[in-house]
Write a protein that holds these residues in place. Structure first.
Motif, PDB file in Angstrom:
ATOM      1  N   LEU A   4      31.911  16.579  48.058  1.00 21.26           N
ATOM      2  CA  LEU A   4      30.497  16.908  47.993  1.00 21.26           C
ATOM      3  C   LEU A   4      29.675  15.736  48.486  1.00 21.26           C
ATOM      4  O   LEU A   4      29.961  14.588  48.153  1.00 21.26           O
ATOM      5  CB  LEU A   4      30.085  17.210  46.545  1.00 21.26           C
ATOM      6  N   GLY A   5      28.636  16.036  49.267  1.00 20.75           N
ATOM      7  CA  GLY A   5      27.680  15.019  49.661  1.00 20.75           C
ATOM      8  C   GLY A   5      26.735  14.728  48.501  1.00 20.75           C
ATOM      9  O   GLY A   5      26.765  15.403  47.466  1.00 20.75           O
ATOM     10  N   GLU A   6      25.853  13.758  48.679  1.00 15.45           N
ATOM     11  CA  GLU A   6      24.951  13.339  47.601  1.00 15.45           C
ATOM     12  C   GLU A   6      24.033  14.479  47.149  1.00 15.45           C
ATOM     13  O   GLU A   6      23.903  14.743  45.947  1.00 15.45           O
ATOM     14  CB  GLU A   6      24.111  12.152  48.062  1.00 15.45           C
ATOM     15  N   LEU A   7      23.401  15.177  48.079  1.00 18.21           N
ATOM     16  CA  LEU A   7      22.509  16.276  47.717  1.00 18.21           C
ATOM     17  C   LEU A   7      23.298  17.442  47.126  1.00 18.21           C
ATOM     18  O   LEU A   7      22.869  18.067  46.148  1.00 18.21           O
ATOM     19  CB  LEU A   7      21.688  16.732  48.925  1.00 18.21           C
ATOM     20  N   GLU A   8      24.471  17.704  47.682  1.00 16.17           N
ATOM     21  CA  GLU A   8      25.324  18.758  47.131  1.00 16.17           C
ATOM     22  C   GLU A   8      25.704  18.442  45.684  1.00 16.17           C
ATOM     23  O   GLU A   8      25.682  19.315  44.820  1.00 16.17           O
ATOM     24  CB  GLU A   8      26.591  18.916  47.975  1.00 16.17           C
ATOM     25  N   ARG A   9      26.049  17.183  45.410  1.00 13.88           N
ATOM     26  CA  ARG A   9      26.386  16.779  44.040  1.00 13.88           C
ATOM     27  C   ARG A   9      25.210  16.963  43.100  1.00 13.88           C
ATOM     28  O   ARG A   9      25.358  17.443  41.975  1.00 13.88           O
ATOM     29  CB  ARG A   9      26.844  15.316  44.000  1.00 13.88           C
ATOM     30  N   SER A  10      24.010  16.593  43.554  1.00 11.85           N
ATOM     31  CA  SER A  10      22.818  16.752  42.722  1.00 11.85           C
ATOM     32  C   SER A  10      22.588  18.217  42.377  1.00 11.85           C
ATOM     33  O   SER A  10      22.262  18.556  41.235  1.00 11.85           O
ATOM     34  CB  SER A  10      21.583  16.205  43.440  1.00 11.85           C
ATOM     35  N   ILE A  11      22.773  19.075  43.350  1.00 13.47           N
ATOM     36  CA  ILE A  11      22.576  20.509  43.120  1.00 13.47           C
ATOM     37  C   ILE A  11      23.688  21.065  42.240  1.00 13.47           C
ATOM     38  O   ILE A  11      23.440  21.869  41.336  1.00 13.47           O
ATOM     39  CB  ILE A  11      22.432  21.252  44.460  1.00 13.47           C
ATOM     40  N   MET A  12      24.916  20.617  42.452  1.00 13.20           N
ATOM     41  CA  MET A  12      26.012  21.083  41.598  1.00 13.20           C
ATOM     42  C   MET A  12      25.795  20.620  40.154  1.00 13.20           C
ATOM     43  O   MET A  12      26.091  21.363  39.222  1.00 13.20           O
ATOM     44  CB  MET A  12      27.362  20.600  42.118  1.00 13.20           C
ATOM     45  N   PRO A  38      11.974  24.234  50.253  1.00 12.34           N
ATOM     46  CA  PRO A  38      12.784  25.354  49.761  1.00 12.34           C
ATOM     47  C   PRO A  38      13.914  25.736  50.720  1.00 12.34           C
ATOM     48  O   PRO A  38      15.004  26.095  50.278  1.00 12.34           O
ATOM     49  CB  PRO A  38      11.770  26.495  49.620  1.00 12.34           C
ATOM     50  N   THR A  39      13.668  25.612  52.021  1.00 13.95           N
ATOM     51  CA  THR A  39      14.718  25.946  52.987  1.00 13.95           C
ATOM     52  C   THR A  39      15.890  24.976  52.897  1.00 13.95           C
ATOM     53  O   THR A  39      17.032  25.369  53.120  1.00 13.95           O
ATOM     54  CB  THR A  39      14.166  25.958  54.426  1.00 13.95           C
ATOM     55  N   THR A  40      15.613  23.722  52.558  1.00 14.39           N
ATOM     56  CA  THR A  40      16.688  22.737  52.393  1.00 14.39           C
ATOM     57  C   THR A  40      17.568  23.123  51.214  1.00 14.39           C
ATOM     58  O   THR A  40      18.800  23.103  51.312  1.00 14.39           O
ATOM     59  CB  THR A  40      16.109  21.323  52.190  1.00 14.39           C
ATOM     60  N   VAL A  41      16.944  23.488  50.095  1.00 17.29           N
ATOM     61  CA  VAL A  41      17.703  23.902  48.915  1.00 17.29           C
ATOM     62  C   VAL A  41      18.546  25.131  49.249  1.00 17.29           C
ATOM     63  O   VAL A  41      19.731  25.197  48.920  1.00 17.29           O
ATOM     64  CB  VAL A  41      16.758  24.179  47.721  1.00 17.29           C
ATOM     65  N   ASP A  46      23.731  27.698  50.334  1.00 14.69           N
ATOM     66  CA  ASP A  46      24.562  28.503  51.235  1.00 14.69           C
ATOM     67  C   ASP A  46      25.823  27.743  51.627  1.00 14.69           C
ATOM     68  O   ASP A  46      26.930  28.297  51.627  1.00 14.69           O
ATOM     69  CB  ASP A  46      23.762  28.896  52.476  1.00 14.69           C
ATOM     70  N   ARG A  47      25.673  26.463  51.931  1.00 18.56           N
ATOM     71  CA  ARG A  47      26.835  25.638  52.300  1.00 18.56           C
ATOM     72  C   ARG A  47      27.823  25.540  51.146  1.00 18.56           C
ATOM     73  O   ARG A  47      29.041  25.653  51.332  1.00 18.56           O
ATOM     74  CB  ARG A  47      26.357  24.243  52.705  1.00 18.56           C
ATOM     75  N   LEU A  48      27.319  25.346  49.922  1.00 17.88           N
ATOM     76  CA  LEU A  48      28.191  25.269  48.748  1.00 17.88           C
ATOM     77  C   LEU A  48      28.894  26.604  48.485  1.00 17.88           C
ATOM     78  O   LEU A  48      30.040  26.627  48.036  1.00 17.88           O
ATOM     79  CB  LEU A  48      27.388  24.833  47.517  1.00 17.88           C
ATOM     80  N   THR A  49      28.225  27.693  48.798  1.00 17.70           N
ATOM     81  CA  THR A  49      28.848  29.010  48.664  1.00 17.70           C
ATOM     82  C   THR A  49      29.987  29.156  49.670  1.00 17.70           C
ATOM     83  O   THR A  49      31.093  29.598  49.325  1.00 17.70           O
ATOM     84  CB  THR A  49      27.800  30.128  48.864  1.00 17.70           C
TER      85      THR A  49
END
Length: 118
Positions: A4-12, A38-41, A46-49
């Motif tokens: 996971l990247g940094e932003l992905e980790r934060s969202i997870m 919102p588009t970034t989130v 979508d990428r995590l899915t």
């Protein structure tokens, strides 16, 4: 196991803390210290899915997202991946065992005992 990247980790971290599926808008409100579009989130969700970390279900016009595995499962898989990268698993396991605290060692002992009893 994909990383996971940094932003992905934060969202997870947000999704792991939720007891029910959440929308992208809710994730955007819950992410601390970031001013994200919102588009970034939505793109990160979508990428995590696609990576298999999340499942999504339709809720009207929005999607609701939920983690497929717990944080503990993810961390355990990372540990196993790291163990697989060593040329000497025995030495790596021994070094790991030497580095844990007494209470952590007791947890490991208990888990190993339970596995042996199965």
């Amino acid at each position: 196991m994909k990383g996971l990247g940094e932003l992905e980790r934060s969202i997870m971290d947000i999704l792991w803390a939720q007891s029910a599926p959440v929308t992208a808008r809710e994730v955007g409100r819950l992410i601390a210290g970031r001013d994200l579009a919102p588009t970034t989130v939505m793109t990160v969700l979508d990428r995590l899915t696609r990576k298999g970390f999340l499942v999504r279900t339709r809720d009207g016009r929005a999607w609701r997202y939920q983690s497929t595995e717990s944080r503990d499962t993810y961390v355990a898989e990372l540990m196993l991946k790291a163990l697989g990268m060593t040329g000497d698993r025995d030495a790596a396991l021994t070094r790991f065992a030497q580095a844990v605290s007494g209470s952590e060692a007791e947890i490991l002992r208990k888990a190993l005992t339970e596995l042996e009893e199965e």
